[in-house]
Design an enzyme around this catalytic site. Sequence first.
Site, PDB file in Angstrom:
ATOM      1  N   ASN A 263       0.834  -1.212   0.000  1.00 16.76           N
ATOM      2  CA  ASN A 263       0.000   0.000   0.000  1.00 16.76           C
ATOM      3  C   ASN A 263       0.860   1.248   0.000  1.00 16.76           C
ATOM      4  OD1 ASN A 263      -2.253  -1.532   0.100  1.00 16.76           O
ATOM      5  ND2 ASN A 263      -2.906  -0.935   2.151  1.00 16.76           N
ATOM      6  N   ILE A 264       0.362   2.264  -0.659  1.00 20.60           N
ATOM      7  CA  ILE A 264       1.108   3.512  -0.728  1.00 20.60           C
ATOM      8  C   ILE A 264       1.433   4.021   0.674  1.00 20.60           C
ATOM      9  CG2 ILE A 264      -0.954   4.965  -0.835  1.00 20.60           C
ATOM     10  CD1 ILE A 264       0.719   6.587  -3.011  1.00 20.60           C
ATOM     11  N   LYS A 265       0.563   3.660   1.607  1.00 22.01           N
ATOM     12  CA  LYS A 265       0.746   4.064   2.998  1.00 22.01           C
ATOM     13  C   LYS A 265       2.092   3.581   3.575  1.00 22.01           C
ATOM     14  CE  LYS A 265      -1.506   5.186   7.042  1.00 22.01           C
ATOM     15  NZ  LYS A 265      -1.002   6.550   7.036  1.00 22.01           N
ATOM     16  N   GLY A 266       2.475   2.367   3.197  1.00 24.44           N
ATOM     17  CA  GLY A 266       3.781   1.857   3.598  1.00 24.44           C
ATOM     18  C   GLY A 266       3.908   1.559   5.075  1.00 24.44           C
ATOM     19  N   CYS A 267       5.125   1.591   5.587  1.00 21.08           N
ATOM     20  CA  CYS A 267       5.358   1.379   7.006  1.00 21.08           C
ATOM     21  C   CYS A 267       6.718   1.933   7.381  1.00 21.08           C
ATOM     22  CB  CYS A 267       5.253  -0.103   7.375  1.00 21.08           C
ATOM     23  SG  CYS A 267       6.544  -1.131   6.678  1.00 21.08           S
TER      24      CYS A 267
END
Lengths: 528, 250
Positions: free
Chosen positions: B124-128
């Site tokens: 996800n573009i959100k990432g981590c």
Amino acid sequence: MITLDQELARRARELAAHVGRPVVQLARSHTTTSVERALLRLAGLSGADADGVPWANHLVGQVVDQVGLEHGVALPVWDALCRHEAGDLHELAAKSAIGSVRFRLPDADAVAPVRRAAREAVTRGIARIDARRRERERMVAGIGDAPRKPWIYLIVATGDIHEDIPQAQAAARAGADVIAVIRSTGQSLLDYVPEGATREGFAGTYATQENFRLMRAALDETSRELGRYVRLTNYASGLCMPEIAVLAGLERLDMMLNDSMYGILFRDINPLRTFVDQRFSRQVHARAGIIINTGEDNYLTTSDAVAEAHTVTTSQLLNEYFAKEAGLADWQLGLGHAFEIDPAIPDSFRLELAHALLARTLFPDAPLKWMPPTRHMTGDVFHGYLLDGFFNLAGVLTGQSILLVGMMTEAVVTPWLSDRDLALRNVRYVLDATGSLGEDFRPVPGGFIASRAHRVLEEAVHLLERIDGNAAGLLGAIGDGTFGQMRRPPSGGRGGDGVAPRSELHYNPAEELLEPSRPAAHGHEEER
Amino acid sequence: MTLIRPYGDTTGDGMVQLSFTLPLPHDRVAEGAALQLARRMGMEPAMLAHARPVGPAHTFCVVYGSVTHLVDTESVTVVARDHPLLAPAEVNAEIKRLLRRRLVVVGACIGTDAHTVGIDAILNIKGCAGEKGLEYYREIKVVNLGAQVAVDQLVDRARAEEADAVLVSQVVTQRDAHLINTRALAAAFEAAYPPGRRPALVVGGPRFDEAMAAELGVDRIFARGTTPGDVASYLVHRIATARGDIRASA
């Protein structure tokens, strides 16, 4: 504890109803294979063939192949019984499984007696659910109820019902008021309900009627021993949601996870299938006196708990609308929310309090379900224990109703005996030390907490306005990734092939009997 | 050679803490048993700091003590990163240079696993961990199939998308589900593609051992703490080596 803008709250509910109404219309004008199977289970059909395929699946499968799904199975099935194709539902299912029953729609003049026969069979099933509800009420009154709120909610998940039972009993003795037997991870995508007592599951135990019965019986025994009624929870979600709801009613489960959108977003189940199944399962829960738990906590496991806090509120409002429409009362709405804000953010605890108070104030009579941190549990069990302590404190301070006990070994192992013990000690310490602190906790009007709560409600209203403005309504918004950042187009997802628009002839006596707002005797007239 | 011991408050003191539950009622026998266990685990002297009953038949124990063991750090084997860690812009540039098209990644949680946390954190573009996920990379096309995807479905989709890499995350480890599923994944891809032509198979999850890739039949395993940048850098390295281009893998 905080004062909300009443006009804003009213607007939020109005929008939720406006957004939800077309979805209810869709639910009322479609049926699914799982709703039809639930109907057969209500009429007394249980069991499976030698390969474990339930008779309900055989019978619905045969009727769908021969007559189609759109008319519902009641007319073809009871027509066959009225024609003496078999002596009862079991025999009919067994015969149909080997292809020796011809199903058809009854002739116009034969419809009335067929309907009557179907209705009688289902009425008996609903009477059994009513009896179980009265039995619960008698037991709670006779044995005693949980001594205080929040109710302490603990999860058991061994995969083996015979291991779950002693663990659940031990958890109850250690202070749990509610036991949830978490399901095997694969179950939500099974298009049938497994049969019998099961000993093999992945990260959980299969929901089966027999497992329900065994666990409820064991907890009845423990309830008597402890002098308080210990509640049992399971999951009416996934492709078999309506059937599981029926089994829960028949076996006197007390609470069921039952979210209006969870299956769509997190299990990629077809949206229409979910909404149709949802409505029926909520009607069953309403009748059975079961408290539903909704799954808003899940959004925050994939989205930022501060930036997306309003999606939780929005979903709670939608869940409330759908629940009440299906006949559930306020005391049955265990709306969910969670303590998932990144602890590294300044004022994270104050933000948590604001969000929890918003839910408490917006839904004053709902038994809110308060879920512990998972996302920021890193495997550092010591930090995790502290975080769980703050979670418990927030729960007490903001008057949450059902507190799911957080485990410091979240993200490390499925809870050990000692993890559960330590977690319960954490809860007990906070409850004993601060139990009535809520009385002294009065956030300053216009202060950080009150303003934050107001702002989240405002954002929820804006989001509902946006959904309302979507040409494709709520289904369109779900397709655009509005909730939990998951895009789920209306035509996608699993189980879509088990949905059909109802024909003019469609008949489902269960729905007619469970319909809350109308006198049941006239129900079928209005079904058209 | 560097020999080390755990550190409590003095170099070489070897102090560790250990907690466990014994299936015994809490009494002197249980406490003695806890100490004996600790000694057998190499804690000498061992001190029972805390013991309390958990129900009528179990005792929870916390033991502190000094371990007699030594670790030679030179004998420690780790899966070292054999390729450079690239920034997103470098990853994009390398993909462009090597493939002259976008790199296609198909991701899923397979089998019964419904925990998309891991795959979503990477894709996800959100990432981590402050890094954006692979969706953020202009030169990577991400197809995230989500949870509980059947292996066959994953193979079909990988073929349809002409995937360069398949990413699978596995969180559930009960009854070794993660290992069983990974082997099934490897076997299915081997069967479906001509020898040596299958996409890169990359598996991740918090309980994996990174050294088991070959044994499980996949190209790379990522364990706890992996970020999208780790995965993107590895993928670039993998294409470069597959094409005999060593520039990116230097």
